[in-house]
Design a protein around this motif. Structure first.
Motif, PDB file in Angstrom:
ATOM      1  N   SER A 146      37.619  33.541 -24.762  1.00  0.00           N
ATOM      2  CA  SER A 146      37.008  33.170 -24.109  1.00  0.00           C
ATOM      3  C   SER A 146      38.109  31.927 -23.819  1.00  0.00           C
TER       4      SER A 146
ATOM      5  N   ARG B 286      29.155  38.624 -24.609  1.00  0.00           N
ATOM      6  CA  ARG B 286      29.787  37.267 -23.430  1.00  0.00           C
ATOM      7  C   ARG B 286      29.222  36.315 -23.655  1.00  0.00           C
TER       8      ARG B 286
ATOM      9  N   ASN C 156      27.774  34.331 -22.247  1.00  0.00           N
ATOM     10  CA  ASN C 156      26.077  33.442 -22.120  1.00  0.00           C
ATOM     11  C   ASN C 156      25.294  34.812 -22.892  1.00  0.00           C
TER      12      ASN C 156
ATOM     13  N   ASN D 230      25.125  37.367 -23.811  1.00  0.00           N
ATOM     14  CA  ASN D 230      24.761  39.103 -23.204  1.00  0.00           C
ATOM     15  C   ASN D 230      25.648  40.016 -23.569  1.00  0.00           C
TER      16      ASN D 230
ATOM     17  N   PRO E  58      20.315  40.543 -22.892  1.00  0.00           N
ATOM     18  CA  PRO E  58      21.051  39.599 -23.707  1.00  0.00           C
ATOM     19  C   PRO E  58      21.252  41.155 -24.925  1.00  0.00           C
TER      20      PRO E  58
END
Lengths: 317, 127
Positions: free
Chosen positions: A240, B54, B56, B58, B66
């Motif tokens: 990130s 990820r 989100n 996933n 997911p």
């Protein structure tokens, strides 16, 4: 057990360590490894040899690590469960120890679908935690996973990775705990850009009583260009990169972006250094050894302790 | 595989596939993972999510699905029992059991056999 790992010696002596990564090598020539690692001599305490990083094929981490040993630079050999079953993993761990490799870093590995052979069959016979425990059993009990005894146990300092920034965030400190229970003695984290989240993670790690049981080394990425930060954000699994880092890189003209990236990395080194339980930094400048040198200089991490000093403090697990 | 095991598999397989998308590893740990089959993880992880999840939530490998282990963690928090099992270090998979009945393996204890060299390392505090 005492181990002659210099990295372990420094950490046990309470020194703040610096590690970096050997840029991946696509060559069958030893000089290709030596050329890339030479700028890091005296700048870092140990150098990671990656194992088909990003699931792209490169020279094997075992061979590269041995080439570093030959030149008196201490390697950290990475080993991914992605490409080998439990037989091959144990065989390589013994081979590495025999070739003088004293630090190993065990992980699952980026999936083959992220790499240049996405059609390949991935292995994943055992997972990274199981691999940690297998390595510790080789070393501490002198047995293979099968229970069969070794003639003599290998000696190495056992490391793992953890990503404090990937979901499920509240499970990540427990996952670190599991890795310590499976045998990890040091941890290298995913690249730290998000300091607030990293602080929260380390706070939980401390609450779990892990700071007395494992050394945590924070990875610091050295951005070289605004485009590079975009790439990291979009293409590297589990990474990130906050928008303010990207904005900061974009705010300067391309020719000045490397210098800005070095400033960002130096600030990050200084910030993580003040976090309780951070025992060192792992500097990552992709194919940019000069960047690593400049960050180490700028953050006041030089000179590194010389080998003789370390030999007297000894150290081991 | 004997006739009793074949009959058991004939019941177990469609049932568990329909409910949990089970992969019939033959050494079921669904109760430890919030009733989420960990063998749906493309990396066969038995001990929690990899570092590639990820933002989100996933999967690294299948961006539109997911992460199995994110689901396992969240669902296990809602279960009244076995919540602490998420913290256990699960042993390596015995691939010989794939396709066999985990119900029979549970009763016979076959799914609890560990490799002889599998032992938790001694804890070593350093500071």
């Amino acid at each position: 057990m005492r181990t002659p790992s210099r990295l372990a010696g420094l950490l046990h002596a309470g020194r703040f360590v610096v590690t970096a990564e050997l840029s991946s090598v696509d060559s069958g020539e030893p000089e290709a490894v030596w050329r890339r690692v030479e700028p890091l001599r005296g700048v870092v305490d140990a150098v990671n040899c990656t194992d088909n990083t990003g699931a792209h094929v490169h020279m094997s981490s075992l061979a590269a690590a041995h080439l570093l040993v030959e030149k008196g630079i201490e390697p950290i050999m990475q080993l991914a469960a992605r490409d080998r079953n439990r037989l091959a993993l144990q065989a390589d761990l013994l081979g590495a120890a025999a070739l003088g490799v004293r630090n190993i870093l065990l992980m699952s590995g980026d999936d083959v679908t992220a790499g240049d052979h996405p059609e390949a069959r991935s292995i994943y016979d055992i997972d990274s935690l199981q691999l940690l425990q297998v390595a510790r059993n080789l070393r501490d009990r002198g047995t293979y996973l099968s229970g069969r005894r070794l003639e003599s146990p290998p000696v190495f300092f056992v490391g793992a990775v953890e990503n404090p920034f990937a979901p499920p965030l509240d499970f990540r400190p427990f996952r670190l705990q599991k890795k310590v229970e499976a045998g990890a003695e040091f941890i290298q984290t995913q690249l730290v850009f998000d300091l607030a989240r990293f602080h929260a993670f380390m706070g939980r790690v401390e609450d779990l009583g892990l700071l007395e049981r494992v050394f945590v080394i924070a990875s610091i990425g050295i951005p070289r260009s605004a485009r590079g930060t975009h790439f990291m954000k979009e293409k590297v699994p589990g990474l990130s990169v906050p928008d303010d880092v990207i904005r900061r890189m974009e705010s300067v003209p391309p020719l000045q972006q490397p210098a800005e990236g070095i400033r960002i990395a130096i600030e990050l080194v200084e910030a993580v250094r003040s976090i309780r339980g951070i025992s060192g930094v792992h500097l990552i400048g992709i194919k940019w050894e000069e960047g690593v040198v400049r960050v180490a200089q700028g953050a006041g991490l030089l000179p590194r302790p010389v080998a003789e000093v370390v030999a007297t403090v000894g150290g081991g697990a | 595989m004997g006739v009793i095991e074949r009959m058991t598999v004939a019941v177990e397989k469609p049932l568990k596939e329909a409910i949990w998308d089970c992969r019939m590893c033959g050494q079921c740990i669904l109760h430890s993972t919030g009733l989420t089959c960990p063998m749906r993880c493309p990396k066969n992880l038995r001990n929690g999510p990899c570092g590639g999840v990820r933002a989100n939530g996933n999967c690294e490998v299948f961006p539109d699905r997911p992460c199995v282990w994110v689901q396992a963690w969240e669902r296990s928090r809602k279960l009244p029992l076995f919540r602490d099992h998420m913290h256990h270090v699960n042993p390596p998979v015995d691939w010989r059991l794939k396709g066999t009945s985990s119900w029979i393996n549970l009763v016979t204890g076959r799914d609890h056999k560990r490799p002889a060299g599998w032992a938790a390392p001694e804890s070593s505090a350093h500071a």
